[in-house]
Design a protein around this motif. Structure first.
Motif, PDB file in Angstrom:
ATOM      1  N   TYR A  33     -40.853  30.428   0.843  1.00 26.15           N
ATOM      2  CA  TYR A  33     -40.691  30.445  -0.612  1.00 26.15           C
ATOM      3  C   TYR A  33     -39.250  30.158  -1.039  1.00 26.15           C
ATOM      4  CZ  TYR A  33     -40.772  32.415  -5.346  1.00 26.15           C
ATOM      5  OH  TYR A  33     -40.646  32.621  -6.685  1.00 26.15           O
ATOM      6  N   MET A  34     -38.290  30.813  -0.407  1.00 25.51           N
ATOM      7  CA  MET A  34     -36.902  30.622  -0.830  1.00 25.51           C
ATOM      8  C   MET A  34     -36.400  29.196  -0.569  1.00 25.51           C
ATOM      9  SD  MET A  34     -35.299  34.358   0.008  1.00 25.51           S
ATOM     10  CE  MET A  34     -33.639  33.849  -0.329  1.00 25.51           C
ATOM     11  N   PRO A  35     -36.460  28.694   0.661  1.00 31.23           N
ATOM     12  CA  PRO A  35     -35.896  27.356   0.873  1.00 31.23           C
ATOM     13  C   PRO A  35     -36.706  26.221   0.252  1.00 31.23           C
ATOM     14  CG  PRO A  35     -36.835  28.183   2.923  1.00 31.23           C
ATOM     15  CD  PRO A  35     -36.897  29.302   1.915  1.00 31.23           C
ATOM     16  N   PHE A  36     -38.017  26.387   0.162  1.00 30.33           N
ATOM     17  CA  PHE A  36     -38.849  25.290  -0.316  1.00 30.33           C
ATOM     18  C   PHE A  36     -39.263  25.405  -1.776  1.00 30.33           C
ATOM     19  CE2 PHE A  36     -39.573  25.406   4.311  1.00 30.33           C
ATOM     20  CZ  PHE A  36     -39.050  24.152   4.608  1.00 30.33           C
ATOM     21  N   ASP A  37     -38.823  26.463  -2.453  1.00 31.34           N
ATOM     22  CA  ASP A  37     -39.155  26.613  -3.866  1.00 31.34           C
ATOM     23  C   ASP A  37     -37.925  27.046  -4.664  1.00 31.34           C
ATOM     24  OD1 ASP A  37     -40.379  26.842  -6.308  1.00 31.34           O
ATOM     25  OD2 ASP A  37     -41.687  28.488  -5.775  1.00 31.34           O
ATOM     26  N   ILE A  38     -37.572  28.308  -4.587  1.00 33.84           N
ATOM     27  CA  ILE A  38     -36.505  28.852  -5.421  1.00 33.84           C
ATOM     28  C   ILE A  38     -35.164  28.150  -5.185  1.00 33.84           C
ATOM     29  CG2 ILE A  38     -35.202  30.963  -5.948  1.00 33.84           C
ATOM     30  CD1 ILE A  38     -38.086  30.970  -6.960  1.00 33.84           C
ATOM     31  N   CYS A  39     -34.710  28.101  -3.943  1.00 34.58           N
ATOM     32  CA  CYS A  39     -33.410  27.483  -3.651  1.00 34.58           C
ATOM     33  C   CYS A  39     -33.442  25.981  -3.899  1.00 34.58           C
ATOM     34  CB  CYS A  39     -32.977  27.782  -2.211  1.00 34.58           C
ATOM     35  SG  CYS A  39     -32.621  29.530  -1.937  1.00 34.58           S
ATOM     36  N   LEU A  40     -34.553  25.355  -3.581  1.00 38.11           N
ATOM     37  CA  LEU A  40     -34.696  23.917  -3.799  1.00 38.11           C
ATOM     38  C   LEU A  40     -34.583  23.584  -5.287  1.00 38.11           C
ATOM     39  CD1 LEU A  40     -35.384  21.142  -2.497  1.00 38.11           C
ATOM     40  CD2 LEU A  40     -37.781  21.678  -2.946  1.00 38.11           C
ATOM     41  N   LYS A  41     -35.271  24.358  -6.122  1.00 39.17           N
ATOM     42  CA  LYS A  41     -35.206  24.120  -7.565  1.00 39.17           C
ATOM     43  C   LYS A  41     -33.792  24.359  -8.089  1.00 39.17           C
ATOM     44  CE  LYS A  41     -39.988  25.352  -8.590  1.00 39.17           C
ATOM     45  NZ  LYS A  41     -40.851  26.450  -9.060  1.00 39.17           N
TER      46      LYS A  41
END
Length: 194
Positions: A33-41
């Protein structure tokens, strides 16, 4: 691929490490979730504006300390980030600040769409030539009017909440104007690429 199918290998990997369920879930968040969603956005949004973004709780030293904390120090029955809340209290933050519930960073579009500034701007787009080409304009304007006049403190008023639908249509119409409308001529590159 369904979300649970995508996450399953991460949960399988966490289960092999003989971790408690909270740590397993946090591990899956850290690798999916963090690298592929939140941090990516966050990265895409900040870099699109030429901003260098730093996320303080993802600092390597902070993360190293957090990963060493026992589960009971990370989460208790009432709060996530338990150690952080205790530290904030000991550093002198007011109890109501230290124990404040987690809140998302949301844009108050629901309220903004009820102001004349945004209402007028969106109504102009909703009655544009492009809107007539793709949508039932009477329906769009009615939806916008219902939203503007709704009292969201009542159940009936919340039933008129159409912010996401209004915003998605407005974004489409803005995109269409930039790439295919009158603005596209002004915004097209001035040089030819061979």
């Amino acid at each position: 691929c369904k979300p649970w199918e995508w996450c399953k290998p991460h949960f399988d990997e966490a289960a092999k490490q003989n971790l408690d369920i909270i740590t397993q879930t946090q591990y899956v968040d850290m690798v999916s979730y963090m690298p592929f969603d939140i941090c990516l956005k966050a990265d895409k949004m900040s870099m699109s504006q030429s901003l260098e973004l730093r996320v303080p709780f993802l600092d390597k030293k902070v993360l190293d300390v957090a990963l060493q904390l026992p589960t009971a120090c990370r989460v208790d029955d009432d709060h996530a980030k338990y150690a952080l809340r205790v530290a904030a209290s000991k550093l002198g933050f007011q109890k109501k600040v230290a124990n404040m519930p987690k809140q998302p960073f949301i844009t108050p579009l629901t309220v903004w769409l009820q102001t004349d500034l945004y209402y007028d701007r969106i109504k102009e787009a909703f009655t544009s030539e492009a809107a007539h080409e793709f949508f039932n304009v009477d329906y769009l304007v009615q939806m916008l009017d219902d939203h503007k006049s709704a009292d969201f403190s009542t159940v009936e008023g919340r039933g008129k909440l159409k912010m996401m639908r209004i915003w998605n249509i407005y974004c489409f119409l803005c995109w269409y104007e930039v790439f295919f409308g009158a603005s596209s001529e002004q915004l097209k590159p001035k040089t030819q690429v061979a």
